[in-house]
Design an enzyme around this catalytic site. Sequence first.
Site, PDB file in Angstrom:
ATOM      1  N   ASP A  43       0.833  -1.204   0.000  1.00 50.16           N
ATOM      2  CA  ASP A  43       0.000   0.000   0.000  1.00 50.16           C
ATOM      3  C   ASP A  43       0.868   1.254   0.000  1.00 50.16           C
ATOM      4  O   ASP A  43       0.369   2.361  -0.157  1.00 50.16           O
ATOM      5  CB  ASP A  43      -0.986   0.002   1.161  1.00 50.16           C
ATOM      6  CG  ASP A  43      -0.342  -0.174   2.521  1.00 50.16           C
ATOM      7  OD1 ASP A  43       0.905  -0.205   2.603  1.00 50.16           O
ATOM      8  OD2 ASP A  43      -1.087  -0.309   3.513  1.00 50.16           O
ATOM      9  N   SER A  44       2.191   1.066   0.134  1.00 48.02           N
ATOM     10  CA  SER A  44       3.136   2.171  -0.043  1.00 48.02           C
ATOM     11  C   SER A  44       3.052   2.731  -1.455  1.00 48.02           C
ATOM     12  O   SER A  44       3.547   3.836  -1.726  1.00 48.02           O
ATOM     13  CB  SER A  44       4.562   1.705   0.245  1.00 48.02           C
ATOM     14  OG  SER A  44       4.864   0.504  -0.435  1.00 48.02           O
ATOM     15  N   LYS A 111      -1.193  -9.474   2.745  1.00 50.51           N
ATOM     16  CA  LYS A 111      -0.607  -9.043   4.015  1.00 50.51           C
ATOM     17  C   LYS A 111      -1.593  -8.176   4.771  1.00 50.51           C
ATOM     18  O   LYS A 111      -2.206  -7.272   4.189  1.00 50.51           O
ATOM     19  CB  LYS A 111       0.704  -8.273   3.788  1.00 50.51           C
ATOM     20  CG  LYS A 111       1.379  -7.829   5.096  1.00 50.51           C
ATOM     21  CD  LYS A 111       2.814  -7.383   4.869  1.00 50.51           C
ATOM     22  CE  LYS A 111       2.932  -6.060   4.137  1.00 50.51           C
ATOM     23  NZ  LYS A 111       2.363  -4.926   4.931  1.00 50.51           N
ATOM     24  N   GLU A 113      -2.186  -5.788   8.316  1.00 44.15           N
ATOM     25  CA  GLU A 113      -1.575  -5.062   9.427  1.00 44.15           C
ATOM     26  C   GLU A 113      -2.404  -5.257  10.690  1.00 44.15           C
ATOM     27  O   GLU A 113      -3.592  -4.952  10.712  1.00 44.15           O
ATOM     28  CB  GLU A 113      -1.478  -3.569   9.104  1.00 44.15           C
ATOM     29  CG  GLU A 113      -0.478  -3.245   8.012  1.00 44.15           C
ATOM     30  CD  GLU A 113      -0.252  -1.738   7.853  1.00 44.15           C
ATOM     31  OE1 GLU A 113      -0.710  -0.973   8.727  1.00 44.15           O
ATOM     32  OE2 GLU A 113       0.362  -1.333   6.855  1.00 44.15           O
ATOM     33  N   GLU A 180       8.184  -4.241  11.661  1.00 44.36           N
ATOM     34  CA  GLU A 180       8.705  -2.967  11.176  1.00 44.36           C
ATOM     35  C   GLU A 180       9.067  -2.037  12.325  1.00 44.36           C
ATOM     36  O   GLU A 180       8.253  -1.794  13.225  1.00 44.36           O
ATOM     37  CB  GLU A 180       7.683  -2.286  10.257  1.00 44.36           C
ATOM     38  CG  GLU A 180       8.169  -0.967   9.680  1.00 44.36           C
ATOM     39  CD  GLU A 180       7.262  -0.416   8.585  1.00 44.36           C
ATOM     40  OE1 GLU A 180       7.552   0.696   8.100  1.00 44.36           O
ATOM     41  OE2 GLU A 180       6.282  -1.081   8.220  1.00 44.36           O
TER      42      GLU A 180
END
Length: 263
Positions: A43-44, A111, A113, A180
Amino acid sequence: MMTVPEFYKRKQKKQKISMITCYDASFASIVNASPIDVILVGDSSAMVMHGFNSTIHATAEMIEAHVAAVARTATNKFIVADMPFLSNRHGVSHATEIAGRFLKAGAHAVKIEGIQGNEEIVKHLVGSGIPVMGHLGLTPQFVNQLGGMKVQATSAEAQELLLTDAKAFQDAGAFSLVLECVPNKIAKKATDLLNIAVIGIGAGLEVDGQVLVLQDLLGFNPNFKPKFLRQYLNGYELFKSAFEEFHEDVTQQKFPNEKECYS
Protein backbone atom coordinates in the site's frame (compact mmCIF):
# COMPACT_ATOMS: atom_id res chain seq x y z
CA MET A 1 10.21 -19.76 -7.07
CA MET A 2 9.20 -19.29 -3.44
CA THR A 3 6.10 -21.01 -2.10
CA VAL A 4 4.37 -20.92 1.29
CA PRO A 5 6.08 -24.19 2.38
CA GLU A 6 9.41 -22.74 1.27
CA PHE A 7 9.06 -19.93 3.84
CA TYR A 8 9.01 -22.57 6.59
CA LYS A 9 11.94 -24.45 5.05
CA ARG A 10 14.03 -21.30 4.76
CA LYS A 11 13.45 -20.53 8.45
CA GLN A 12 14.38 -24.06 9.51
CA LYS A 13 17.54 -23.96 7.39
CA LYS A 14 18.35 -20.41 8.54
CA GLN A 15 18.44 -19.22 4.94
CA LYS A 16 17.54 -15.53 4.72
CA ILE A 17 14.59 -14.33 2.61
CA SER A 18 14.81 -11.16 0.49
CA MET A 19 11.67 -9.14 -0.27
CA ILE A 20 11.27 -5.91 -2.21
CA THR A 21 8.24 -3.80 -3.07
CA CYS A 22 7.25 -3.36 -6.71
CA TYR A 23 4.24 -1.79 -8.37
CA ASP A 24 4.72 -1.77 -12.17
CA ALA A 25 5.67 -4.03 -15.06
CA SER A 26 8.93 -2.25 -15.93
CA PHE A 27 10.56 -2.72 -12.54
CA ALA A 28 8.88 -6.13 -12.13
CA SER A 29 10.70 -7.41 -15.20
CA ILE A 30 14.03 -6.38 -13.66
CA VAL A 31 13.19 -7.85 -10.26
CA ASN A 32 12.07 -11.03 -12.01
CA ALA A 33 15.55 -11.37 -13.55
CA SER A 34 17.18 -10.90 -10.13
CA PRO A 35 17.57 -13.40 -7.26
CA ILE A 36 15.10 -11.47 -5.04
CA ASP A 37 12.77 -14.02 -3.39
CA VAL A 38 9.51 -12.13 -2.85
CA ILE A 39 7.72 -9.10 -4.28
CA LEU A 40 5.43 -7.06 -2.05
CA VAL A 41 2.85 -5.00 -3.88
CA GLY A 42 2.49 -2.68 -0.94
CA ASP A 43 0.00 0.00 0.00
CA SER A 44 3.14 2.17 -0.04
CA SER A 45 2.18 2.50 -3.72
CA ALA A 46 -0.20 5.24 -2.60
CA MET A 47 2.84 7.29 -1.60
CA VAL A 48 5.62 6.41 -4.05
CA MET A 49 3.44 5.94 -7.14
CA HIS A 50 0.47 8.25 -6.50
CA GLY A 51 1.96 11.04 -4.40
CA PHE A 52 -0.17 10.73 -1.27
CA ASN A 53 1.34 11.48 2.13
CA SER A 54 0.39 8.15 3.75
CA THR A 55 -0.62 4.60 2.90
CA ILE A 56 -4.22 5.06 4.07
CA HIS A 57 -5.10 6.46 0.64
CA ALA A 58 -4.47 3.10 -1.06
CA THR A 59 -7.62 1.47 -2.39
CA ALA A 60 -8.44 -2.10 -3.37
CA GLU A 61 -8.70 -1.01 -6.98
CA MET A 62 -5.25 0.62 -6.79
CA ILE A 63 -3.58 -2.45 -5.29
CA GLU A 64 -5.39 -4.79 -7.69
CA ALA A 65 -4.16 -2.84 -10.71
CA HIS A 66 -0.57 -2.82 -9.43
CA VAL A 67 -0.71 -6.55 -8.67
CA ALA A 68 -1.89 -7.31 -12.20
CA ALA A 69 0.86 -5.15 -13.71
CA VAL A 70 3.56 -6.82 -11.63
CA ALA A 71 2.24 -10.35 -12.14
CA ARG A 72 2.33 -10.04 -15.92
CA THR A 73 6.12 -9.78 -15.94
CA ALA A 74 7.29 -11.14 -12.56
CA THR A 75 6.28 -14.66 -13.47
CA ASN A 76 9.00 -16.30 -11.37
CA LYS A 77 8.35 -14.48 -8.10
CA PHE A 78 6.13 -15.02 -5.06
CA ILE A 79 3.87 -11.97 -4.92
CA VAL A 80 2.26 -10.62 -1.74
CA ALA A 81 -0.45 -7.94 -1.91
CA ASP A 82 -1.23 -5.52 0.91
CA MET A 83 -4.80 -5.44 2.15
CA PRO A 84 -5.43 -1.68 2.04
CA PHE A 85 -6.73 0.54 4.83
CA LEU A 86 -10.09 -0.66 6.27
CA SER A 87 -10.47 -3.41 3.64
CA ASN A 88 -10.50 -6.05 6.38
CA ARG A 89 -12.71 -4.01 8.71
CA HIS A 90 -16.00 -4.47 6.88
CA GLY A 91 -16.45 -8.10 7.81
CA VAL A 92 -15.26 -11.49 6.68
CA SER A 93 -17.21 -11.47 3.43
CA HIS A 94 -15.80 -8.13 2.25
CA ALA A 95 -12.24 -9.03 3.19
CA THR A 96 -12.54 -12.38 1.40
CA GLU A 97 -13.82 -10.67 -1.73
CA ILE A 98 -10.93 -8.19 -1.79
CA ALA A 99 -8.29 -10.83 -1.06
CA GLY A 100 -9.80 -13.09 -3.70
CA ARG A 101 -9.57 -10.31 -6.28
CA PHE A 102 -5.88 -9.85 -5.47
CA LEU A 103 -5.14 -13.55 -5.94
CA LYS A 104 -7.08 -13.61 -9.23
CA ALA A 105 -5.00 -10.60 -10.34
CA GLY A 106 -1.81 -12.59 -9.74
CA ALA A 107 -0.87 -12.39 -6.05
CA HIS A 108 -0.02 -15.54 -4.12
CA ALA A 109 -0.79 -14.14 -0.67
CA VAL A 110 -2.08 -11.05 1.13
CA LYS A 111 -0.61 -9.04 4.01
CA ILE A 112 -2.67 -7.72 6.93
CA GLU A 113 -1.58 -5.06 9.43
CA GLY A 114 -2.41 -5.89 13.04
CA ILE A 115 -4.03 -9.00 14.49
CA GLN A 116 -6.31 -7.46 17.11
CA GLY A 117 -9.81 -7.64 15.69
CA ASN A 118 -8.55 -9.51 12.64
CA GLU A 119 -8.18 -13.02 14.06
CA GLU A 120 -11.33 -14.39 12.46
CA ILE A 121 -10.50 -12.66 9.15
CA VAL A 122 -7.07 -14.32 9.05
CA LYS A 123 -8.49 -17.73 9.96
CA HIS A 124 -11.22 -17.46 7.34
CA LEU A 125 -8.84 -16.33 4.58
CA VAL A 126 -6.37 -19.12 5.35
CA GLY A 127 -9.22 -21.62 5.52
CA SER A 128 -10.38 -20.38 2.12
CA GLY A 129 -7.01 -21.01 0.49
CA ILE A 130 -5.67 -17.46 0.74
CA PRO A 131 -2.24 -17.37 2.46
CA VAL A 132 -1.81 -14.49 4.92
CA MET A 133 1.34 -12.62 5.94
CA GLY A 134 1.01 -10.58 9.13
CA HIS A 135 2.49 -7.17 9.92
CA LEU A 136 3.31 -5.79 13.38
CA GLY A 137 5.39 -3.03 14.94
CA LEU A 138 5.16 0.19 12.97
CA THR A 139 1.98 -0.40 11.00
CA PRO A 140 1.62 2.58 8.64
CA GLN A 141 -2.17 2.23 8.36
CA PHE A 142 -2.31 3.12 12.07
CA VAL A 143 -0.08 6.18 11.66
CA ASN A 144 -2.68 8.57 13.12
CA GLN A 145 -3.16 6.36 16.17
CA LEU A 146 0.57 5.81 16.66
CA GLY A 147 1.32 9.53 16.47
CA GLY A 148 3.61 9.31 13.47
CA MET A 149 6.24 7.06 11.96
CA LYS A 150 8.43 6.09 14.90
CA VAL A 151 10.01 3.06 16.54
CA GLN A 152 7.51 0.78 18.26
CA ALA A 153 7.65 -1.74 21.14
CA THR A 154 10.13 0.28 23.19
CA SER A 155 8.55 -0.42 26.61
CA ALA A 156 8.38 -3.78 28.37
CA GLU A 157 4.58 -3.73 28.19
CA ALA A 158 4.57 -2.96 24.45
CA GLN A 159 7.13 -5.67 23.80
CA GLU A 160 5.05 -8.25 25.64
CA LEU A 161 2.03 -7.23 23.59
CA LEU A 162 4.02 -7.53 20.37
CA LEU A 163 5.04 -11.09 21.24
CA THR A 164 1.44 -11.94 22.10
CA ASP A 165 0.20 -10.51 18.82
CA ALA A 166 2.94 -12.29 16.86
CA LYS A 167 1.90 -15.61 18.39
CA ALA A 168 -1.75 -14.79 17.65
CA PHE A 169 -0.92 -14.24 13.95
CA GLN A 170 0.79 -17.63 13.86
CA ASP A 171 -2.08 -19.33 15.69
CA ALA A 172 -4.56 -17.82 13.25
CA GLY A 173 -2.69 -19.44 10.37
CA ALA A 174 -0.36 -16.73 9.02
CA PHE A 175 2.63 -18.22 7.17
CA SER A 176 4.94 -15.25 7.76
CA LEU A 177 5.21 -11.98 9.65
CA VAL A 178 6.67 -8.55 8.88
CA LEU A 179 8.14 -6.66 11.84
CA GLU A 180 8.70 -2.97 11.18
CA CYS A 181 10.77 -0.49 13.21
CA VAL A 182 11.18 -2.40 16.45
CA PRO A 183 14.28 -2.86 18.64
CA ASN A 184 16.65 -5.64 17.61
CA LYS A 185 16.23 -7.62 20.84
CA ILE A 186 12.44 -7.89 20.65
CA ALA A 187 12.63 -8.78 16.95
CA LYS A 188 14.99 -11.63 17.83
CA LYS A 189 12.65 -12.79 20.60
CA ALA A 190 9.74 -12.87 18.17
CA THR A 191 11.83 -14.71 15.57
CA ASP A 192 12.90 -17.31 18.13
CA LEU A 193 9.36 -17.66 19.47
CA LEU A 194 7.65 -18.29 16.13
CA ASN A 195 7.74 -21.23 13.77
CA ILE A 196 6.87 -18.91 10.86
CA ALA A 197 9.35 -16.70 9.02
CA VAL A 198 9.83 -13.16 10.32
CA ILE A 199 10.72 -10.52 7.73
CA GLY A 200 12.22 -7.33 9.12
CA ILE A 201 12.33 -3.72 8.07
CA GLY A 202 14.17 -1.73 10.69
CA ALA A 203 14.11 -4.82 12.93
CA GLY A 204 17.78 -5.76 13.03
CA LEU A 205 19.77 -8.63 11.60
CA GLU A 206 18.47 -11.62 13.57
CA VAL A 207 15.19 -12.05 11.74
CA ASP A 208 14.52 -14.51 8.90
CA GLY A 209 14.65 -11.98 6.07
CA GLN A 210 14.58 -8.33 5.07
CA VAL A 211 12.25 -6.10 3.03
CA LEU A 212 12.76 -2.61 1.62
CA VAL A 213 10.74 -0.31 -0.59
CA LEU A 214 12.22 -0.42 -4.11
CA GLN A 215 12.30 3.35 -4.55
CA ASP A 216 13.98 3.75 -1.15
CA LEU A 217 16.83 1.32 -1.77
CA LEU A 218 17.37 2.88 -5.20
CA GLY A 219 17.69 6.33 -3.62
CA PHE A 220 14.83 8.01 -5.47
CA ASN A 221 14.04 10.31 -2.54
CA PRO A 222 17.24 11.99 -1.27
CA ASN A 223 15.33 13.50 1.67
CA PHE A 224 14.12 10.13 3.03
CA LYS A 225 16.90 8.66 5.15
CA PRO A 226 15.56 6.68 8.12
CA LYS A 227 18.14 4.87 10.22
CA PHE A 228 17.21 1.42 8.87
CA LEU A 229 17.51 2.34 5.18
CA ARG A 230 20.56 1.48 3.11
CA GLN A 231 20.53 3.13 -0.33
CA TYR A 232 22.13 0.87 -2.93
CA LEU A 233 21.99 3.48 -5.69
CA ASN A 234 21.77 7.26 -6.02
CA GLY A 235 18.82 6.88 -8.35
CA TYR A 236 17.65 10.47 -7.95
CA GLU A 237 20.88 11.93 -9.34
CA LEU A 238 21.31 9.24 -12.01
CA PHE A 239 17.85 9.73 -13.43
CA LYS A 240 17.96 13.51 -13.13
CA SER A 241 21.29 13.55 -14.96
CA ALA A 242 19.83 11.48 -17.79
CA PHE A 243 16.85 13.85 -18.11
CA GLU A 244 19.17 16.87 -18.12
CA GLU A 245 21.33 15.31 -20.82
CA PHE A 246 18.28 14.53 -22.96
CA HIS A 247 17.00 18.10 -22.54
CA GLU A 248 20.41 19.49 -23.52
CA ASP A 249 20.62 17.30 -26.63
CA VAL A 250 17.12 18.33 -27.73
CA THR A 251 17.58 22.05 -27.21
CA GLN A 252 21.03 22.02 -28.85
CA GLN A 253 19.72 19.94 -31.76
CA LYS A 254 22.07 17.04 -30.97
CA PHE A 255 19.20 14.57 -30.80
CA PRO A 256 18.26 12.86 -33.00
CA ASN A 257 21.40 12.45 -35.10
CA GLU A 258 21.54 11.10 -38.65
CA LYS A 259 21.67 7.46 -37.54
CA GLU A 260 18.56 7.96 -35.41
CA CYS A 261 16.45 9.29 -38.30
CA TYR A 262 14.52 7.35 -40.94
CA SER A 263 15.62 8.14 -44.50
